[in-house]
Design a protein around this motif. Sequence first.
Motif, PDB file in Angstrom:
ATOM      1  N   VAL A  89       0.818  -1.288  -0.090  1.00 44.76           N
ATOM      2  CA  VAL A  89       0.101  -0.069   0.089  1.00 44.76           C
ATOM      3  C   VAL A  89       0.621   1.293   0.108  1.00 44.76           C
ATOM      4  CG1 VAL A  89      -1.707   1.280   1.250  1.00 44.76           C
ATOM      5  CG2 VAL A  89      -2.079  -1.091   1.061  1.00 44.76           C
ATOM      6  N   PRO A  90       2.092   1.552   1.001  1.00 50.53           N
ATOM      7  CA  PRO A  90       2.699   2.437   0.989  1.00 50.53           C
ATOM      8  C   PRO A  90       3.477   2.911  -0.399  1.00 50.53           C
ATOM      9  CG  PRO A  90       3.003   1.572   2.766  1.00 50.53           C
ATOM     10  CD  PRO A  90       2.122   0.659   2.068  1.00 50.53           C
ATOM     11  N   PRO A  91       3.969   1.785  -1.053  1.00 48.97           N
ATOM     12  CA  PRO A  91       4.668   1.963  -2.465  1.00 48.97           C
ATOM     13  C   PRO A  91       3.820   2.375  -3.543  1.00 48.97           C
ATOM     14  CG  PRO A  91       5.672  -0.135  -1.169  1.00 48.97           C
ATOM     15  CD  PRO A  91       4.267   0.446  -0.258  1.00 48.97           C
ATOM     16  N   ILE A  92       2.471   1.939  -3.428  1.00 50.00           N
ATOM     17  CA  ILE A  92       1.627   2.275  -4.399  1.00 50.00           C
ATOM     18  C   ILE A  92       1.334   3.654  -4.265  1.00 50.00           C
ATOM     19  CG2 ILE A  92      -0.692   2.094  -5.398  1.00 50.00           C
ATOM     20  CD1 ILE A  92      -0.491  -0.848  -4.578  1.00 50.00           C
ATOM     21  N   PHE A  93       0.985   4.218  -3.116  1.00 56.36           N
ATOM     22  CA  PHE A  93       0.604   5.633  -2.816  1.00 56.36           C
ATOM     23  C   PHE A  93       2.023   6.608  -3.272  1.00 56.36           C
ATOM     24  CE2 PHE A  93      -3.124   3.958  -0.888  1.00 56.36           C
ATOM     25  CZ  PHE A  93      -4.190   5.029  -1.275  1.00 56.36           C
ATOM     26  N   LYS A  94       3.113   6.018  -2.959  1.00 59.22           N
ATOM     27  CA  LYS A  94       4.087   6.509  -3.349  1.00 59.22           C
ATOM     28  C   LYS A  94       4.374   7.003  -4.811  1.00 59.22           C
ATOM     29  CE  LYS A  94       8.340   4.948  -3.244  1.00 59.22           C
ATOM     30  NZ  LYS A  94       9.509   4.108  -2.646  1.00 59.22           N
ATOM     31  N   VAL A  95       4.035   6.064  -5.659  1.00 57.41           N
ATOM     32  CA  VAL A  95       4.324   6.306  -7.106  1.00 57.41           C
ATOM     33  C   VAL A  95       3.058   7.232  -7.561  1.00 57.41           C
ATOM     34  CG1 VAL A  95       4.192   5.287  -9.307  1.00 57.41           C
ATOM     35  CG2 VAL A  95       5.015   3.973  -7.259  1.00 57.41           C
ATOM     36  N   ILE A  96       1.640   6.898  -7.105  1.00 57.65           N
ATOM     37  CA  ILE A  96       0.879   7.799  -7.300  1.00 57.65           C
ATOM     38  C   ILE A  96       1.135   9.368  -6.913  1.00 57.65           C
ATOM     39  CG2 ILE A  96      -1.499   8.379  -6.903  1.00 57.65           C
ATOM     40  CD1 ILE A  96      -2.269   5.471  -6.437  1.00 57.65           C
ATOM     41  N   GLN A  97       1.477   9.632  -5.874  1.00 59.24           N
ATOM     42  CA  GLN A  97       2.023  10.977  -5.377  1.00 59.24           C
ATOM     43  C   GLN A  97       3.076  11.626  -6.255  1.00 59.24           C
ATOM     44  OE1 GLN A  97       4.823  11.529  -2.087  1.00 59.24           O
ATOM     45  NE2 GLN A  97       3.714  13.107  -1.142  1.00 59.24           N
ATOM     46  N   MET A  98       4.088  10.576  -6.694  1.00 64.32           N
ATOM     47  CA  MET A  98       5.221  11.314  -7.575  1.00 64.32           C
ATOM     48  C   MET A  98       4.641  11.674  -9.047  1.00 64.32           C
ATOM     49  SD  MET A  98       8.260  11.892  -7.502  1.00 64.32           S
ATOM     50  CE  MET A  98       8.892  11.150  -6.196  1.00 64.32           C
ATOM     51  N   MET A  99       3.591  10.986  -9.500  1.00 57.01           N
ATOM     52  CA  MET A  99       3.074  11.093 -10.720  1.00 57.01           C
ATOM     53  C   MET A  99       2.243  12.433 -10.749  1.00 57.01           C
ATOM     54  SD  MET A  99       1.219   7.325 -11.646  1.00 57.01           S
ATOM     55  CE  MET A  99       0.419   8.109 -13.033  1.00 57.01           C
TER      56      MET A  99
END
Length: 350
Positions: A89-99
């Motif tokens: 969950v945290p890595p997925i939201f990290k990518v979304i935030q960076m996008m």
Amino acid sequence: MERNLVIDSTTSEKYLRIASISIAFYDYILTLPAEWRLYRSQSSVFHMSLSCVLFILIRYVSVVAVVASNYGYFSTSFTQQACQQYYLVPPIFKVIQMMISQVILGVRTFNVSRRSRGIGISLLLIYFLIVVVEWFTDIFGRAPVIINGNCTSADAAKTLSTWFFYLAAMVYDIVVVTISTKSLLRYNPLSSRVEQLIRVLIYDGIGYFVALTASNVLNLILYHTTDVSTQSAGASMGYAVTWIMSQRILIHVQEMTDSDPQHSERVIIARPTLSARKKVLSGLRSQFESKSQSKKTSKDAELAPTSPRNGNGNDMGLDIRVRVERSVVVDHAPADESDQWSLWETPEEK
């Protein structure tokens, strides 16, 4: 000795996470008035500007990313099965935030480059390429790590790949900030207020790049190690820095464009061209012509370009109005467009 090093690294990670949460929470409280002003400036809930939509996305996706990452770390009740379902969950939201952050920087660059078609296509290609790399490198090879009931994720593959995520992010930042800064330096503002706006945009871009690069370098170093217990130590700080710097770009532009509500025209730049200079010299020479050519001069004056807004082709501004007493080439929205646009708005088709 080794046990003491482990304790020290764990304590440092806790302090780093607590510091990042505190900084993010403080900035959230500090920017609440700016958030309220941004919401009030919208015509309706169903007709929000691009800047408002991006602001909401980066602000609250970042909140979820920070909470998800630190909940997993500070929790003491995770089982192996529960962590197996939660650790991504945290890595997925990290990518979304960076996008979202990269969209903000990309749209900003596209607009300050005067919406160049070539630059726009290049930015889209670079963005999609970087996004694919970020998704693959951030998710591939991840494994759950449970220490004293908490749940984090680490790069446990034979070939470490997560650090490439931060390298790709830095490459995108370098390219986009370089393009936007070069475009801004080409502007020749004819107003001190426009000059101030350009200066703010340059400083915001450089500040964004420096802060994000420092955070990305820290995480790149941590994920380049094989110690799975400390790889995510800088992740929370990365979330906070990306959140703060991205929303600051939107807030600063909004504050600059709303600082003078009496002026509503929004044009970024005027730059005299070679032909414009020749016209100026020709106009000066005409002042000394004989009275016998006065009719011709009057006819030429009638053919001079005028703005459909107020009769003067030299009035412009980015939420300001600049009056220029010489021939210039200006960019402005067509007269039939009632909704004028700024750095973060696109003119609506009628």
